[in-house]
Design a protein around this motif. Structure first.
Motif, PDB file in Angstrom:
ATOM      1  N   LYS A   8      13.347  12.577 -10.913  1.00 27.25           N
ATOM      2  CA  LYS A   8      15.194  11.580 -10.629  1.00 27.25           C
ATOM      3  C   LYS A   8      15.461  11.623 -11.335  1.00 27.25           C
ATOM      4  N   LYS A   9      16.785  11.740 -11.642  1.00 28.35           N
ATOM      5  CA  LYS A   9      17.690  11.389 -11.986  1.00 28.35           C
ATOM      6  C   LYS A   9      18.337   9.525 -11.859  1.00 28.35           C
ATOM      7  N   ALA A  10      18.465   9.357 -10.863  1.00 26.90           N
ATOM      8  CA  ALA A  10      18.665   8.009 -10.334  1.00 26.90           C
ATOM      9  C   ALA A  10      17.799   7.777  -9.450  1.00 26.90           C
ATOM     10  N   ILE A  11      17.111   6.988  -9.859  1.00 21.06           N
ATOM     11  CA  ILE A  11      15.362   6.406  -9.474  1.00 21.06           C
ATOM     12  C   ILE A  11      16.159   5.559  -8.124  1.00 21.06           C
ATOM     13  N   ASP A  12      15.786   6.014  -7.015  1.00 19.83           N
ATOM     14  CA  ASP A  12      15.393   5.036  -5.074  1.00 19.83           C
ATOM     15  C   ASP A  12      14.170   4.584  -5.455  1.00 19.83           C
ATOM     16  N   ILE A  13      14.799   2.649  -5.318  1.00 18.39           N
ATOM     17  CA  ILE A  13      14.207   1.930  -5.193  1.00 18.39           C
ATOM     18  C   ILE A  13      12.706   1.674  -4.186  1.00 18.39           C
ATOM     19  N   LYS A  14      13.259   2.145  -3.177  1.00 17.69           N
ATOM     20  CA  LYS A  14      11.941   2.585  -1.896  1.00 17.69           C
ATOM     21  C   LYS A  14      11.229   3.229  -2.587  1.00 17.69           C
ATOM     22  N   LYS A  15      11.430   4.545  -2.691  1.00 19.81           N
ATOM     23  CA  LYS A  15      10.311   5.811  -3.478  1.00 19.81           C
ATOM     24  C   LYS A  15       9.547   5.100  -4.347  1.00 19.81           C
ATOM     25  N   LEU A  16      10.093   3.732  -5.529  1.00 20.04           N
ATOM     26  CA  LEU A  16       9.565   3.249  -6.454  1.00 20.04           C
ATOM     27  C   LEU A  16       8.898   2.667  -6.062  1.00 20.04           C
ATOM     28  N   LEU A  17       8.939   2.183  -5.410  1.00 24.17           N
ATOM     29  CA  LEU A  17       7.830   0.770  -4.209  1.00 24.17           C
ATOM     30  C   LEU A  17       6.679   1.805  -4.381  1.00 24.17           C
ATOM     31  N   LYS A  18       7.316   2.466  -3.465  1.00 20.85           N
ATOM     32  CA  LYS A  18       6.448   3.188  -2.248  1.00 20.85           C
ATOM     33  C   LYS A  18       4.947   3.696  -3.279  1.00 20.85           C
ATOM     34  N   SER A  19       5.281   4.040  -4.856  1.00 22.35           N
ATOM     35  CA  SER A  19       4.512   5.108  -5.934  1.00 22.35           C
ATOM     36  C   SER A  19       3.636   3.881  -6.248  1.00 22.35           C
ATOM     37  N   VAL A  20       4.459   2.170  -6.567  1.00 23.33           N
ATOM     38  CA  VAL A  20       4.063   1.061  -7.504  1.00 23.33           C
ATOM     39  C   VAL A  20       2.668   0.950  -6.292  1.00 23.33           C
ATOM     40  N   LEU A  21       2.984   0.842  -5.580  1.00 22.46           N
ATOM     41  CA  LEU A  21       1.638   0.665  -4.193  1.00 22.46           C
ATOM     42  C   LEU A  21       0.946   1.624  -4.364  1.00 22.46           C
ATOM     43  N   ALA A  22       0.827   2.946  -4.501  1.00 21.56           N
ATOM     44  CA  ALA A  22      -0.125   3.657  -4.602  1.00 21.56           C
ATOM     45  C   ALA A  22      -1.179   3.985  -5.800  1.00 21.56           C
ATOM     46  N   TYR A  23      -0.514   2.925  -6.879  1.00 18.97           N
ATOM     47  CA  TYR A  23      -1.445   2.702  -7.744  1.00 18.97           C
ATOM     48  C   TYR A  23      -1.949   1.453  -8.477  1.00 18.97           C
ATOM     49  N   GLY A  24      -1.997   1.032  -6.594  1.00 17.09           N
ATOM     50  CA  GLY A  24      -3.068  -1.240  -6.606  1.00 17.09           C
ATOM     51  C   GLY A  24      -2.152  -1.569  -7.554  1.00 17.09           C
ATOM     52  N   SER A  25      -1.295  -1.231  -7.575  1.00 17.38           N
ATOM     53  CA  SER A  25      -0.129  -2.176  -8.927  1.00 17.38           C
ATOM     54  C   SER A  25       0.057  -3.934  -7.938  1.00 17.38           C
ATOM     55  N   SER A  26       0.022  -5.052  -8.737  1.00 18.74           N
ATOM     56  CA  SER A  26       0.591  -5.841  -7.977  1.00 18.74           C
ATOM     57  C   SER A  26       2.004  -6.766  -7.806  1.00 18.74           C
ATOM     58  N   ASP A  27       2.429  -5.964  -9.306  1.00 15.96           N
ATOM     59  CA  ASP A  27       4.361  -6.561  -9.401  1.00 15.96           C
ATOM     60  C   ASP A  27       4.518  -5.206  -9.634  1.00 15.96           C
ATOM     61  N   LEU A  28       5.687  -6.018  -9.794  1.00 14.48           N
ATOM     62  CA  LEU A  28       6.663  -4.248  -9.927  1.00 14.48           C
ATOM     63  C   LEU A  28       8.451  -4.896 -11.092  1.00 14.48           C
TER      64      LEU A  28
END
Length: 362
Positions: A8-28
């Protein structure tokens, strides 16, 4: 990191948050001049994405809020809120300004509230939540899991008791579904003007249990003590690192002449203080350490007589009967079981010298 995001050239925040959840992260974290960064096991890790411009962050930030929230942010330069993305998850967000532009911090909130068993909580927690009245405090630094512990305790009440539970939070984090109990969840700013105002009027709303998201000032703390004395079970949080320091913090919020009365109220209403921290596990993940103070006649007397400095010693006596424990003892047990490393044990200890002495005596 996710190839889908990299393309993605322009980051989609919703897709980014979904991806971050997949890493088991606590914060972005989104900060101008840096690629997006996530926190895993207490450490920040940059994602393999382009460095963010001020326009990038502003676009992502404003895509998640309404005009009313945007105006509040532009007027006050700070914004706290929570939100849920369908089929993705729930998040707590804070927007703030830096010299580079808007910055954002997102905390991931599980949609499913963990049970006390799943959270591996001490058995005494199930006894504490059966109390009809009194004050239970869960304390610790930011990111120590206080909200999760409180949510699990309220969830246990919801599973076992028919009570009216009012939560006052800024913002509301875990959203509870009515099972046996009835929940009234209030967001400071959206549903009420302040913690103190909500707490004052909550007593007219026939509550059995009241959760105060943060006990920030004398007015809120005073109202919480009164509610706990008058037949309500009150849960609250403070940013303190140990059980005795929590008691001192509450007393010190008040002016000198008021402190004797507050000590008397605290002595009669305090049920427990759970002081929590999270320590990285060996092999990944985090484990909660919970210092537990349970009020009894001896503890109440020390509070009333302004001898809080003696409480720590009292917590070490007859622990099988009192169900109390210190953070040092919990950390030592985790260290002996090789759940945490010696380095992380010492780094996260409130009393590293005491811990080192006990390690040497093993």
């Amino acid at each position: 990191m996710s190839e889908e995001i990299q393309e993605k050239k322009a980051i989609d925040i919703k897709k980014l948050l979904k991806s971050v959840l997949a890493y088991g992260s606590s914060d972005l974290h989104l900060v101008v001049g840096s690629e997006p960064q996530i926190r895993i096991d207490k450490e920040l890790r940059p994602l393999n994405l382009p460095v963010l411009s001020s326009k990038d962050v502003e676009s992502m930030a404003y895509s998640l809020i309404e005009d009313k929230q945007k105006k509040h942010f532009e007027d006050h330069l700070e914004l706290d809120f929570s939100f849920e993305l369908e089929n993705i998850g729930r998040f707590r967000a804070n927007y703030y300004r830096t010299i580079g532009g808007i910055a954002c911090a997102f905390r991931m909130i599980p949609l499913e509230i963990p049970t006390l068993e799943a959270f591996n909580s001490p058995p005494i927690f199930k006894e504490l939540i059966k109390k009809e009245k009194g004050l239970i405090l869960v304390t610790g630094p930011t990111g120590s899991g206080k909200s999760t512990t409180l949510a699990s305790m309220l969830h246990e009440i919801n599973l076992t008791e028919r009570r009216h539970i009012i939560t006052i939070e800024d913002p509301v984090e875990f959203v509870h579904k009515n099972i046996k109990s009835l929940f009234s969840q209030r967001d400071v700013g959206s549903d009420t003007k302040s913690f103190a105002a909500a707490l004052k009027y909550s007593l007219r709303q026939d509550p059995d249990v009241i959760l105060i998201g943060e006990m920030r000032d004398a007015e809120t703390i005073g109202a919480a003590l009164t509610a706990a004395e008058t037949g309500h079970l009150v849960f609250g949080t403070l940013h303190t690192n140990s059980a005795p320091s929590t008691i001192n913090r509450i007393i010190d919020v008040f002016d000198g002449p008021e402190q004797a009365q507050v000590r008397a109220q605290l002595a009669s209403s305090l049920v427990a203080v759970i002081s929590q921290s999270l320590i990285p596990r060996v092999g990944g993940g985090k484990v909660a350490t919970q210092e537990i103070l349970i009020s009894n006649p001896a503890i109440s007397n020390l509070i009333r007589e302004d001898k809080v400095h003696q409480i720590y010693s009292q917590m070490q006596i007859n622990q099988k009967e009192t169900h109390m424990t210190t953070q040092t003892q919990v950390i030592l047990d985790l260290l002996q079981k090789r759940i945490i490393s010696k380095e992380n044990a010492i780094k996260n200890s409130n009393k590293p010298d005491e811990l080192l002495r006990m390690i040497e005596n093993l």
